[in-house]
Write a protein that holds these residues in place. Structure first.
Motif, PDB file in Angstrom:
ATOM      1  N   ILE A   1      53.928 -60.488  -2.556  1.00 33.99           N
ATOM      2  CA  ILE A   1      54.042 -61.212  -1.279  1.00 33.99           C
ATOM      3  C   ILE A   1      55.435 -61.046  -0.697  1.00 33.99           C
ATOM      4  O   ILE A   1      55.634 -60.770   0.491  1.00 33.99           O
ATOM      5  N   ILE A   2      56.463 -61.198  -1.568  1.00 33.03           N
ATOM      6  CA  ILE A   2      57.847 -61.070  -1.092  1.00 33.03           C
ATOM      7  C   ILE A   2      58.132 -59.649  -0.619  1.00 33.03           C
ATOM      8  O   ILE A   2      58.772 -59.425   0.409  1.00 33.03           O
ATOM      9  N   ALA A   3      57.656 -58.633  -1.354  1.00 30.45           N
ATOM     10  CA  ALA A   3      57.902 -57.239  -0.980  1.00 30.45           C
ATOM     11  C   ALA A   3      57.247 -56.885   0.342  1.00 30.45           C
ATOM     12  O   ALA A   3      57.840 -56.229   1.206  1.00 30.45           O
ATOM     13  N   VAL A   4      55.961 -57.330   0.512  1.00 25.36           N
ATOM     14  CA  VAL A   4      55.245 -57.048   1.773  1.00 25.36           C
ATOM     15  C   VAL A   4      55.930 -57.717   2.950  1.00 25.36           C
ATOM     16  O   VAL A   4      56.089 -57.154   4.026  1.00 25.36           O
ATOM     17  N   SER A   5      56.373 -58.961   2.739  1.00 23.54           N
ATOM     18  CA  SER A   5      57.066 -59.692   3.802  1.00 23.54           C
ATOM     19  C   SER A   5      58.341 -58.973   4.225  1.00 23.54           C
ATOM     20  O   SER A   5      58.648 -58.824   5.396  1.00 23.54           O
TER      21      SER A   5
END
Length: 287
Positions: A74-78
């Motif tokens: 989630i953090i990487a995609v964001s």
């Protein structure tokens, strides 16, 4: 979202899944996550699992690992979508590229046009030189009014003891005089109404057919002189001429399609840089 120094701790989240009896162990999973601003911080997942054998321990480990992986994803995609350029920025960049390409093309075309103009001028100069250095033209013997024979080059017209050339090339007054001089002549000097009428009759009619001849007031305004330096004694100006409308220092003859226009009122003044046709005169020796 967690701050760079925080830890996500799931302590005892699965404590009900194991017996209160027996020994329990902690399971801990840690991973580094890069924030959208470039900071790197650890994410740690901790769970209590039973130390003894059983299906719950394996399930707990798998679930904790999946949670950590999901959080990292989630953090990487964001971060990826936050740093991705907007479509508007891409359009602006593309437009700037197109404008730069068009500017470069325009500059190239202007340079090519300048080169073509220079090539054209060089060719005209070569042609002029060739015309003035060609073999002597065929001459004809024409009797003048005194009965003596006068030799005129081909395409030159005899009046008294002078031969006149009516050009079809359009150039400035100064270049016209230079051309005539290369032929051993000069721009026409007109002293009498008979000579003026003779030349005017040689000119074809057109909407505004103009020809330089050898008169100017370039040295002193309104003091008109011939190319040989003598003053103009008799003139054939049109009514209202010369008027020096726009720094007009050279004279020309006009013949138009208007039948009422006459030879003895056909002189005008004009800027010497104007490109029109011209009349050369060459004084000839009688035999």
């Amino acid at each position: 979202m967690s701050t760079p120094d925080s830890s996500v701790v799931f302590d005892g989240m699965y404590s009900k899944l194991v017996d209160d009896e027996g020994n329990q162990d902690k399971f801990s999973s840690t991973a580094d996550v890069q924030h959208s601003d470039g900071a790197v911080f650890p994410v740690r997942v901790t769970a209590l699992v039973r130390s003894g054998p059983g299906p719950y321990r394996i399930a707990t480990i798998c679930l904790a690992s999946l949670c950590a992986i999901l959080l990292i994803s989630i953090i990487a995609v964001s971060a990826h979508y936050k740093n991705r350029p907007q479509r508007g920025d891409e359009g602006t960049t593309s437009m700037q590229t197109d404008v730069s390409a068009l500017t470069a093309s325009l500059s190239k075309l202007q340079q090519e046009n300048k080169q073509l103009q220079e090539d054209k001028k060089a060719l005209l100069d070569k042609l002029d030189l060739k015309l003035t250095t060609k073999a002597p033209p065929v001459v004809t013997l024409i009797p003048n009014t005194t009965g003596a024979s006068v030799e005129c080059p081909t395409n030159w017209h005899l009046f008294n003891s002078s031969c006149y050339f009516i050009s079809t090339r359009m150039i400035s007054w100064k270049l016209s005089q230079t051309y005539c001089e290369r032929q051993g002549a000069h721009l026409a000097i007109i002293h009498t109404a008979e000579e003026q009428t003779f030349l005017w009759d040689l000119l074809p009619r057109a909407h505004w057919n103009a020809y330089w001849f050898g008169i100017s007031d370039k040295q002193t305004e309104d003091d008109w002189k011939w190319v040989d330096g003598t003053s103009v004694e008799k003139s054939f100006w049109e009514e209202g001429e010369p008027n020096n409308h726009i720094n007009e220092d050279c004279g020309y003859i006009v013949k138009t399609e208007v039948l009422e226009r006459v030879a003895i009122r056909s002189w005008y003044d004009a800027p010497c840089e104007m490109s029109i046709k011209f009349i050369c005169e060459k004084e000839m020796k009688t035999k």
